[in-house]
Design an enzyme around this catalytic site. Structure first.
Site, PDB file in Angstrom:
ATOM      1  N   ALA A  46       0.845  -1.197   0.000  1.00  0.00           N
ATOM      2  CA  ALA A  46       0.000   0.000   0.000  1.00  0.00           C
ATOM      3  C   ALA A  46       0.877   1.244   0.000  1.00  0.00           C
ATOM      4  CB  ALA A  46      -0.917  -0.001   1.222  1.00  0.00           C
ATOM      5  N   LYS A 106       8.802   4.096  15.660  1.00  0.00           N
ATOM      6  CA  LYS A 106       9.165   4.456  17.034  1.00  0.00           C
ATOM      7  C   LYS A 106       8.271   5.555  17.597  1.00  0.00           C
ATOM      8  CE  LYS A 106      12.793   7.315  15.042  1.00  0.00           C
ATOM      9  NZ  LYS A 106      12.559   6.821  13.667  1.00  0.00           N
ATOM     10  N   VAL A 133      13.978   0.496  17.211  1.00  0.00           N
ATOM     11  CA  VAL A 133      15.109   1.035  17.969  1.00  0.00           C
ATOM     12  C   VAL A 133      16.392   0.401  17.460  1.00  0.00           C
ATOM     13  CG1 VAL A 133      16.177   1.301  20.234  1.00  0.00           C
ATOM     14  CG2 VAL A 133      13.683   1.351  20.032  1.00  0.00           C
ATOM     15  N   GLY A 135      17.769   0.250  14.434  1.00  0.00           N
ATOM     16  CA  GLY A 135      17.902  -0.273  13.082  1.00  0.00           C
ATOM     17  C   GLY A 135      18.174  -1.767  13.064  1.00  0.00           C
ATOM     18  N   GLY A 188      23.508  12.840   3.442  1.00  0.00           N
ATOM     19  CA  GLY A 188      22.238  12.147   3.602  1.00  0.00           C
ATOM     20  C   GLY A 188      21.988  11.591   4.987  1.00  0.00           C
ATOM     21  N   GLU A 191      18.205  14.987   7.825  1.00  0.00           N
ATOM     22  CA  GLU A 191      17.093  15.417   7.006  1.00  0.00           C
ATOM     23  C   GLU A 191      17.207  16.909   6.707  1.00  0.00           C
ATOM     24  OE1 GLU A 191      14.878  13.385   5.842  1.00  0.00           O
ATOM     25  OE2 GLU A 191      15.317  11.592   7.020  1.00  0.00           O
ATOM     26  N   ASP A 202      13.926  12.190  18.472  1.00  0.00           N
ATOM     27  CA  ASP A 202      14.034  10.807  17.991  1.00  0.00           C
ATOM     28  C   ASP A 202      14.598   9.902  19.092  1.00  0.00           C
ATOM     29  OD1 ASP A 202      14.396   8.815  15.524  1.00  0.00           O
ATOM     30  OD2 ASP A 202      16.276   8.822  16.629  1.00  0.00           O
ATOM     31  N   LYS A 206      12.870   6.588  21.394  1.00  0.00           N
ATOM     32  CA  LYS A 206      13.515   5.278  21.572  1.00  0.00           C
ATOM     33  C   LYS A 206      13.775   4.995  23.052  1.00  0.00           C
ATOM     34  CE  LYS A 206      15.548   5.643  16.980  1.00  0.00           C
ATOM     35  NZ  LYS A 206      16.754   5.958  16.177  1.00  0.00           N
ATOM     36  N   GLY A 309      19.181   3.151   7.866  1.00  0.00           N
ATOM     37  CA  GLY A 309      19.441   2.690   6.506  1.00  0.00           C
ATOM     38  C   GLY A 309      18.380   1.719   6.054  1.00  0.00           C
TER      39      GLY A 309
END
Length: 445
Positions: A46, A106, A133, A135, A188, A191, A202, A206, A309
């Protein structure tokens, strides 16, 4: 052996992580099925815009904008759209339809976790969230399963790769925060709007998840103390290096006893901290994450690796998918979250730790004694004092120029946050202190 039917997998979201999950599931489906004990059939993805460009091609026949119909046709729903809504509504819809849910969200778990876990428990479904949390770092399952019989005392986590990259760049190259942020953006890691990372939002999300899981107690996001790194200066980084520390943005979750009331509870906080160079967290470089855990029986444990990532996060998602599929094959209700300890969540004023305070002071006789008196009057014990000259060059003993200043770097023994706050307020009011340049907590000793 009786073969189990294929399990229908619905994927919500076709962004960088979603596209990688779809590609790996289609590519490695047979191998994953052999591990799960059932075929894993991706029945649809979706997305908001079918024509939008994607990092990895998803077969056109799988794309749909009808998330509701997809959810109602699935055995397992993977939510990777992020944000609070419509993610919350979709997850509740999936749970109420009898599907298990996997999410990397998260923000949603930190804000609405108790509601979602309760909904899953009511219908015997399971909510998996390893990717929320750290990755690719496996930390949720170890906390929930491997350490379920132990008592976790403390967690120190570098859980935001962007801020770790920036602070590491400041430490290793001498770049200012502004320059390091620009580099992180160009590569990168940050943001276009880095507020969630730089200001610690962020990491706080977590921390709420880790604390709730580690201490079997619901820790609301609003109870997590938060400071970001926007005020960290290159001078602080250099001062830390001279004193044998590095600066890291830490998420700290710990069992604490309020020094005044004696109440035992838990605390969760996020802020820049001085970490001794010999501590394992000091060696976490670049955009990597790490979680250092102190348990009563297991002792010290370290989990380290890529914290973000697309493909790295997809690894954690697919690990949850195999676990969810195995549960379907074996049967039985989902395992409810263990949040029934009901320990009080204490404010940061209940925390006790060490501090480094940098002061700009008038360079004249008697200053050291007066400042020592301020610390003593507020119940904070001084461990070490180092001086560097400011506009004056004397050792706090000049008499010919009352405008001269010197810089004092003061390290304390353990003290409560409340006592430290009172000390700083008194220092700011003192006529021998030009300014309180910096206050940083020292962690990991």
């Amino acid at each position: 052996m009786i073969e189990y039917r294929n399990l229908r997998i619905a994927l919500l979201g076709g962004g960088s992580v979603g596209a990688q999950v779809a590609e790996l599931l289609l590519k490695n489906g047979d191998e994953l099925a052999s591990r799960a004990g059932a075929g894993l059939e991706l029945i649809g993805v979706a997305v908001r815009d079918i024509a939008a460009p994607r990092t990895t091609d998803i077969p056109a026949h799988l794309l749909t904008t009808d998330a509701t119909s997809l959810i109602l046709s699935a055995d397992i729903v993977i939510e990777l759209i992020g944000g609070l809504e419509p993610a919350r509504s979709y997850i509740l819809q999936a749970i109420n339809s009898g599907a298990d849910v996997i999410t990397a969200n998260k923000a949603l778990l930190a804000t609405h976790g108790p509601e979602l876990f309760d909904a899953a428990e009511q219908v015997g479904a399971q909510l998996y969230y390893e990717a929320a949390v750290g990755g690719a770092i496996p930390i949720i399952r170890p906390l929930r399963d491997s350490l379920a019989g132990d008592t976790v005392k403390r967690i120190l986590g570098i859980v935001n790769g962007t801020t770790n990259f920036i602070l590491d760049l400041m430490e290793t190259t001498g770049e200012s925060l502004e320059s390091a942020l620009a580099t992180a953006t160009a590569l990168g890691y940050a943001e276009a709007d880095p507020t969630a990372d730089i200001e610690g939002y962020d990491a706080a999300q977590k921390a709420a998840i880790l604390a709730s899981l580690a201490f079997h107690t619901t820790v609301p996001l609003e109870s997590v103390y938060r400071e970001g790194i926007s005020s960290v200066t290159l001078a602080q980084v250099e001062s830390a290096r001279k004193a044998g520390y590095v600066i890291k943005l830490l998420a700290i979750c710990e069992r604490v006893t309020d020094p005044v009331t004696g109440v035992e509870g838990v605390s969760a906080r996020v802020h820049p901290a001085l970490v001794p160079t010999g501590h394992p967290l000091a060696a976490v470089h670049g955009a990597n994450n790490a979680v250092f855990l102190e348990a009563e029986a297991a002792g010290d444990l370290m989990f380290y690796g890529a914290g973000a990532g697309g493909i790295e996060t997809a690894s954690a998602v697919l690990g949850d998918l195999v676990s969810a599929a195995r549960r379907h094959v074996i049967g039985g209700p989902g395992v409810a979250e263990s949040t029934h300890a009901n320990l009080p969540v204490l404010p940061i004023t209940s925390v006790t730790t060490r501090y480094q305070i940098i002061l700009s002071v008038v360079d004249q006789p008697g200053v050291l004694a007066e400042i020592a008196g301020v610390f003593s009057d507020n119940g904070v014990s001084v461990e070490a004092v180092a001086q560097s000259a400011g506009s004056g060059a004397g050792p706090l003993a000049r008499t010919d120029d009352s405008s001269s200043t010197a810089t004092l770097v003061i390290g304390t023994h353990e003290a409560s946050e409340a006592a430290l706050a009172a000390t700083v307020a008194a220092l700011e009011a003192s006529n021998v202190v030009s300014s309180v340049v910096s206050v940083l907590r020292v962690e990991g000793l």
